[in-house]
Design a protein around this motif. Structure first.
Motif, PDB file in Angstrom:
ATOM      1  N   LEU A   1       1.128  -1.433   0.081  1.00  0.00           N
ATOM      2  CA  LEU A   1       0.318  -0.219  -0.172  1.00  0.00           C
ATOM      3  C   LEU A   1       0.517   0.449   0.042  1.00  0.00           C
ATOM      4  O   LEU A   1       1.056   2.092  -0.837  1.00  0.00           O
ATOM      5  CB  LEU A   1      -0.991   0.262   1.299  1.00  0.00           C
ATOM      6  N   ASP A   2       2.085   0.855   0.498  1.00  0.00           N
ATOM      7  CA  ASP A   2       2.789   2.444   0.522  1.00  0.00           C
ATOM      8  C   ASP A   2       3.521   2.125  -0.750  1.00  0.00           C
ATOM      9  O   ASP A   2       3.975   3.525  -0.394  1.00  0.00           O
ATOM     10  CB  ASP A   2       4.029   2.165   1.988  1.00  0.00           C
ATOM     11  N   ALA A   3       3.909   1.530  -0.839  1.00  0.00           N
ATOM     12  CA  ALA A   3       4.277   1.570  -2.761  1.00  0.00           C
ATOM     13  C   ALA A   3       3.182   2.176  -3.736  1.00  0.00           C
ATOM     14  O   ALA A   3       3.723   2.975  -4.866  1.00  0.00           O
ATOM     15  CB  ALA A   3       4.949   0.683  -3.100  1.00  0.00           C
ATOM     16  N   PHE A   4       2.081   1.432  -3.677  1.00  0.00           N
ATOM     17  CA  PHE A   4       1.337   2.275  -4.327  1.00  0.00           C
ATOM     18  C   PHE A   4       0.651   3.725  -4.604  1.00  0.00           C
ATOM     19  O   PHE A   4       0.468   4.600  -5.173  1.00  0.00           O
ATOM     20  CB  PHE A   4      -0.221   1.479  -4.356  1.00  0.00           C
ATOM     21  N   GLY A   5       1.144   4.406  -3.244  1.00  0.00           N
ATOM     22  CA  GLY A   5       1.275   5.867  -3.499  1.00  0.00           C
ATOM     23  C   GLY A   5      -0.273   6.565  -3.505  1.00  0.00           C
ATOM     24  O   GLY A   5      -1.258   6.119  -3.019  1.00  0.00           O
ATOM     25  N   SER A   6      -0.474   6.787  -4.558  1.00  0.00           N
ATOM     26  CA  SER A   6      -2.028   7.351  -4.655  1.00  0.00           C
ATOM     27  C   SER A   6      -2.597   7.325  -6.308  1.00  0.00           C
ATOM     28  O   SER A   6      -2.851   8.503  -6.570  1.00  0.00           O
ATOM     29  CB  SER A   6      -2.213   9.156  -4.310  1.00  0.00           C
ATOM     30  N   GLU A   7      -1.446   6.817  -6.948  1.00  0.00           N
ATOM     31  CA  GLU A   7      -1.109   6.216  -8.369  1.00  0.00           C
ATOM     32  C   GLU A   7      -2.227   5.819  -9.025  1.00  0.00           C
ATOM     33  O   GLU A   7      -3.740   5.418  -8.178  1.00  0.00           O
ATOM     34  CB  GLU A   7       0.178   5.559  -9.155  1.00  0.00           C
ATOM     35  N   LYS A   8      -3.146   6.525 -10.465  1.00  0.00           N
ATOM     36  CA  LYS A   8      -4.271   6.296 -10.531  1.00  0.00           C
ATOM     37  C   LYS A   8      -4.328   3.939 -11.503  1.00  0.00           C
ATOM     38  O   LYS A   8      -5.509   4.148 -11.235  1.00  0.00           O
ATOM     39  CB  LYS A   8      -5.153   6.574 -11.509  1.00  0.00           C
ATOM     40  N   GLU A   9      -2.924   3.696 -11.794  1.00  0.00           N
ATOM     41  CA  GLU A   9      -2.722   2.761 -12.539  1.00  0.00           C
ATOM     42  C   GLU A   9      -1.440   2.488 -12.420  1.00  0.00           C
ATOM     43  O   GLU A   9      -0.437   2.957 -12.531  1.00  0.00           O
ATOM     44  CB  GLU A   9      -2.706   3.095 -14.503  1.00  0.00           C
TER      45      GLU A   9
ATOM     46  N   HIS B   1      -9.715   3.554  -3.026  1.00  0.00           N
ATOM     47  CA  HIS B   1      -9.780   4.673  -4.312  1.00  0.00           C
ATOM     48  C   HIS B   1     -10.282   4.388  -5.606  1.00  0.00           C
ATOM     49  O   HIS B   1     -10.006   3.261  -6.625  1.00  0.00           O
ATOM     50  CB  HIS B   1      -8.778   4.882  -4.929  1.00  0.00           C
ATOM     51  N   PRO B   2     -11.685   4.331  -5.756  1.00  0.00           N
ATOM     52  CA  PRO B   2     -12.570   3.769  -6.881  1.00  0.00           C
ATOM     53  C   PRO B   2     -12.089   3.824  -8.521  1.00  0.00           C
ATOM     54  O   PRO B   2     -12.364   3.058  -9.293  1.00  0.00           O
ATOM     55  CB  PRO B   2     -13.844   3.695  -6.576  1.00  0.00           C
ATOM     56  N   ASP B   3     -11.650   4.476  -8.169  1.00  0.00           N
ATOM     57  CA  ASP B   3     -11.038   5.782  -9.411  1.00  0.00           C
ATOM     58  C   ASP B   3     -10.178   4.507 -10.334  1.00  0.00           C
ATOM     59  O   ASP B   3      -9.131   5.131 -11.456  1.00  0.00           O
ATOM     60  CB  ASP B   3     -11.080   6.638  -9.933  1.00  0.00           C
ATOM     61  N   ALA B   4      -9.149   3.925  -9.006  1.00  0.00           N
ATOM     62  CA  ALA B   4      -8.280   3.579  -9.450  1.00  0.00           C
ATOM     63  C   ALA B   4      -7.766   1.989 -10.209  1.00  0.00           C
ATOM     64  O   ALA B   4      -9.075   1.267  -9.954  1.00  0.00           O
ATOM     65  CB  ALA B   4      -7.210   3.421  -8.274  1.00  0.00           C
ATOM     66  N   ASN B   5      -6.561   1.878 -10.388  1.00  0.00           N
ATOM     67  CA  ASN B   5      -7.030   0.506 -11.785  1.00  0.00           C
ATOM     68  C   ASN B   5      -5.376  -0.402 -11.190  1.00  0.00           C
ATOM     69  O   ASN B   5      -4.577  -0.094 -10.844  1.00  0.00           O
ATOM     70  CB  ASN B   5      -6.945   0.082 -12.518  1.00  0.00           C
TER      71      ASN B   5
END
Length: 274
Positions: free
Chosen positions: A66-74, A102-106
């Protein structure tokens, strides 16, 4: 867009890409090594070689992902084979949680069913595909197809750490390291490690390896060779490949922490396009 791998990919940075690795930990009852940019791999290998007790690895946890995902969308995630590690399961759980929040993320998590250079081949392919303008879904589909066309082979002098951690049988491990015996093996379709053959000495292994590459369908595409402080043998393999496949794209590099732990000193890992 971001590409993320656990540290089984053996790289820390990727040129011209938003990329990071999530490290494994390699531990004994005395020492703990984190497979990140600060790790002195040589010191780790030498320390573990002199350690008489148990040594083991720990995969990244959900929060690490989760920390690595950050706030990216894809987000594209590559992990060590699920047959040998909980890294894929941990990443999948983190991906589900992240997309709920984050419903707008994949987020797509690839179980490579492999390790080392085959993971790196996938990372490089995803990087290439994302730069071609494909949609997230198309990148995932094409990368999954590509993964079906790659293979991993390995040549090891010792299977001690693999056997100690239940990755191969102790009977199989007992043959390696005796009188210069090297094991030639591959990653199975299920992501487990399989012995193909064994031979005495590096030179006798070369024709067997070249035959396995041919049987796998290698015709001179990308071939990545990762080694654990064995550049001479890695270069011999490179020369043999280029002699037979002049247009081959061969890349050599050193294993980092996790792959060095399992391949051990002198080990060779080979990922190739077939």
């Amino acid at each position: 867009m971001k590409i993320i791998s656990d540290s089984s990919c053996d790289i820390i940075t990727l040129e011209n890409a938003n990329f990071c690795t999530v490290p494994f930990k390699i531990s004994t009852n005395i020492h703990e090594f984190t497979d990140d940019c600060f790790l002195d791999v040589k010191d780790m290998v030498n320390t573990l070689a002199g350690h008489k007790g148990r040594s083991f690895t720990g995969c990244p946890g959900i929060q690490d992902w989760l920390d690595a995902f950050g706030s990216e969308k894809e987000i594209y995630v590559c992990t060590l084979t699920s047959a040998l590690s909980g890294s894929y399961s941990s990443a999948r759980t983190a991906a589900i949680q992240y997309m709920d929040e984050h419903p707008d993320a994949n987020v797509y998590v690839f179980d490579t069913l492999s390790a080392g250079p085959e993971v790196l081949l996938l990372v490089d392919k995803i990087n290439e595909l994302t730069k071609s303008g494909l949609s997230f879904e198309d990148v995932c589909r094409e990368a999954s197809r590509y993964l079906e066309t790659t293979r991993l082979f390995f040549s090891l002098e010792s299977l001690h750490n693999l056997a100690q951690n239940g990755r191969v049988s102790k009977i199989t491990a007992s043959a390696a390291g005796l009188l210069g015996i090297r094991i030639l093996g591959t990653a199975s379709k299920e992501g487990t490690l399989e012995q193909i053959t064994k031979c005495r000495g590096e030179q006798k292994l070369i024709p067997k390896l070249m035959n396995e590459l041919k049987k796998a369908g290698y015709k001179g595409g990308k071939l990545y060779i990762a080694h654990v402080f064995n550049p001479n043998f890695a270069n011999i393999i490179k020369k043999s490949v280029i002699d037979q496949y002049p247009d081959a794209n061969v890349k050599l590099y050193e294993c980092r922490g996790l792959c060095s732990f399992y391949a051990e000193n002198g080990g060779i890992l080979i990922g190739c396009e077939c």
